[in-house]
Design a protein around this motif. Sequence first.
Motif, mmCIF file in Angstrom:
data_model
loop_
_atom_site.group_PDB
_atom_site.id
_atom_site.type_symbol
_atom_site.label_atom_id
_atom_site.label_comp_id
_atom_site.label_asym_id
_atom_site.label_seq_id
_atom_site.Cartn_x
_atom_site.Cartn_y
_atom_site.Cartn_z
ATOM 1 N N ARG A 216 13.896 13.369 -3.427
ATOM 2 C CA ARG A 216 13.398 12.320 -4.325
ATOM 3 C C ARG A 216 12.722 11.246 -3.477
ATOM 4 N NH1 ARG A 216 17.747 9.223 -6.579
ATOM 5 N NH2 ARG A 216 17.194 7.685 -5.027
ATOM 6 N N ILE A 217 11.467 10.942 -3.804
ATOM 7 C CA ILE A 217 10.677 9.978 -3.039
ATOM 8 C C ILE A 217 10.582 8.685 -3.846
ATOM 9 C CG2 ILE A 217 8.481 9.546 -1.888
ATOM 10 C CD1 ILE A 217 10.025 12.097 -0.923
ATOM 11 N N ASP A 218 11.063 7.577 -3.259
ATOM 12 C CA ASP A 218 11.041 6.284 -3.938
ATOM 13 C C ASP A 218 10.033 5.309 -3.356
ATOM 14 O OD1 ASP A 218 13.032 6.600 -5.980
ATOM 15 O OD2 ASP A 218 14.550 6.579 -4.411
ATOM 16 N N ALA A 219 9.557 5.534 -2.135
ATOM 17 C CA ALA A 219 8.657 4.564 -1.506
ATOM 18 C C ALA A 219 7.652 5.268 -0.598
ATOM 19 C CB ALA A 219 9.459 3.555 -0.687
ATOM 20 N N LEU A 220 6.400 4.782 -0.640
ATOM 21 C CA LEU A 220 5.328 5.253 0.233
ATOM 22 C C LEU A 220 4.578 4.034 0.748
ATOM 23 C CD1 LEU A 220 3.917 8.103 -2.032
ATOM 24 C CD2 LEU A 220 5.223 8.391 0.080
ATOM 25 N N VAL A 221 4.470 3.903 2.070
ATOM 26 C CA VAL A 221 3.797 2.747 2.653
ATOM 27 C C VAL A 221 2.900 3.216 3.793
ATOM 28 C CG1 VAL A 221 4.118 0.585 3.924
ATOM 29 C CG2 VAL A 221 5.663 1.160 2.052
ATOM 30 N N ALA A 222 1.611 2.845 3.725
ATOM 31 C CA ALA A 222 0.663 3.154 4.800
ATOM 32 C C ALA A 222 0.898 2.190 5.949
ATOM 33 C CB ALA A 222 -0.761 3.038 4.290
ATOM 34 N N ASP A 223 0.835 2.732 7.177
ATOM 35 C CA ASP A 223 1.037 1.931 8.376
ATOM 36 C C ASP A 223 0.124 2.494 9.457
ATOM 37 O OD1 ASP A 223 1.994 0.252 10.346
ATOM 38 O OD2 ASP A 223 3.883 1.322 10.606
ATOM 39 N N GLY A 224 -1.137 2.074 9.454
ATOM 40 C CA GLY A 224 -2.112 2.612 10.396
ATOM 41 C C GLY A 224 -2.394 4.069 10.087
ATOM 42 N N ASP A 225 -2.196 4.934 11.078
ATOM 43 C CA ASP A 225 -2.466 6.354 10.882
ATOM 44 C C ASP A 225 -1.240 7.138 10.432
ATOM 45 O OD1 ASP A 225 -1.083 6.139 13.244
ATOM 46 O OD2 ASP A 225 -2.356 7.522 14.370
ATOM 47 N N ARG A 226 -0.152 6.458 10.123
ATOM 48 C CA ARG A 226 1.044 7.139 9.627
ATOM 49 C C ARG A 226 1.465 6.561 8.289
ATOM 50 N NH1 ARG A 226 4.807 4.589 14.418
ATOM 51 N NH2 ARG A 226 4.034 2.530 13.982
ATOM 52 N N ILE A 227 2.310 7.292 7.627
ATOM 53 C CA ILE A 227 2.806 6.880 6.313
ATOM 54 C C ILE A 227 4.321 6.947 6.349
ATOM 55 C CG2 ILE A 227 2.883 7.480 3.865
ATOM 56 C CD1 ILE A 227 0.009 8.665 4.364
ATOM 57 N N TRP A 228 4.960 5.872 5.910
ATOM 58 C CA TRP A 228 6.411 5.831 5.795
ATOM 59 C C TRP A 228 6.794 6.371 4.428
ATOM 60 C CZ3 TRP A 228 9.494 4.466 9.804
ATOM 61 C CH2 TRP A 228 8.889 3.804 10.869
ATOM 62 N N ILE A 229 7.830 7.209 4.400
ATOM 63 C CA ILE A 229 8.291 7.835 3.172
ATOM 64 C C ILE A 229 9.768 7.499 2.992
ATOM 65 C CG2 ILE A 229 8.575 10.016 1.939
ATOM 66 C CD1 ILE A 229 6.520 11.139 4.077
ATOM 67 N N GLY A 230 10.108 6.810 1.909
ATOM 68 C CA GLY A 230 11.500 6.502 1.598
ATOM 69 C C GLY A 230 12.031 7.532 0.625
ATOM 70 N N THR A 231 13.144 8.180 0.985
ATOM 71 C CA THR A 231 13.717 9.229 0.144
ATOM 72 C C THR A 231 15.142 8.876 -0.274
ATOM 73 O OG1 THR A 231 14.856 10.612 1.793
ATOM 74 C CG2 THR A 231 12.455 10.865 1.625
ATOM 75 N N ASP A 232 15.717 9.730 -1.089
ATOM 76 C CA ASP A 232 17.087 9.537 -1.540
ATOM 77 C C ASP A 232 18.114 9.779 -0.434
ATOM 78 O OD1 ASP A 232 16.436 12.260 -1.530
ATOM 79 O OD2 ASP A 232 17.739 12.728 -3.224
ATOM 80 N N ALA A 233 17.669 10.201 0.752
ATOM 81 C CA ALA A 233 18.605 10.465 1.843
ATOM 82 C C ALA A 233 18.124 9.890 3.180
ATOM 83 C CB ALA A 233 18.846 11.964 1.980
ATOM 84 N N GLY A 234 17.087 9.059 3.163
ATOM 85 C CA GLY A 234 16.629 8.467 4.413
ATOM 86 C C GLY A 234 15.145 8.197 4.421
#
Length: 193
Positions: free
Chosen positions: A80-98
């Motif tokens: 389950r994906i709750d958050a997506l944030v662009a950070d330069g050339d990478r993307i942070w992905i917040g999930t239900d387990a980390g």
Amino acid sequence: PARARSRGAVTLGTALGAIVALTAPAQARTVFTNTDEVRACLPLAGGDTLVGTGGGLVRVDAAGAVRQVWTASDGLPGTRIDALVADGDRIWIGTDAGVAQLAAGIAHAVTTKPVRDIARFRGRVYLATWDGGVVEFGGDALAMRGGPQALRVRASALAVASGTLWAGTAAGLYRMRDGRLDHVDGPREVSSL
């Protein structure tokens, strides 16, 4: 993961919602995941969009066709994906387990409490975690740090405004001041910022 356009078949629709079935002949693997619950979106350069759903991270093209789906089976800490944030050339992905990073694939997955939101503030990455408070990660290695005084509550939302990091939690609104999160008089519970 399969590429729906070139290697697989995409099947959408059931009585329970949209089911994405991706078949990769080269890998002899089928992934079935329910992606009808959209929880986060992030437009990408070139017209594609990343969509965080209850059933994984989905990349769709400008026409809305599914190009790729990632789940815990592909290296995400959770599906389950709750958050997506662009950070330069990478993307942070917040999930239900980390939390994980997406660059040229899933990289640096770290298991934590469920991550509801992610914010970059003064060169650092902060995570709003469910029952784990606000957690700070430092550096590219994603090593967990002590960070600001961790609030051991359900943190739902983070925002940066006027040079300040704000956190919405089940215990109210907090703001970063001198490296720590201080409670702000106001609402008793904040779930969105």
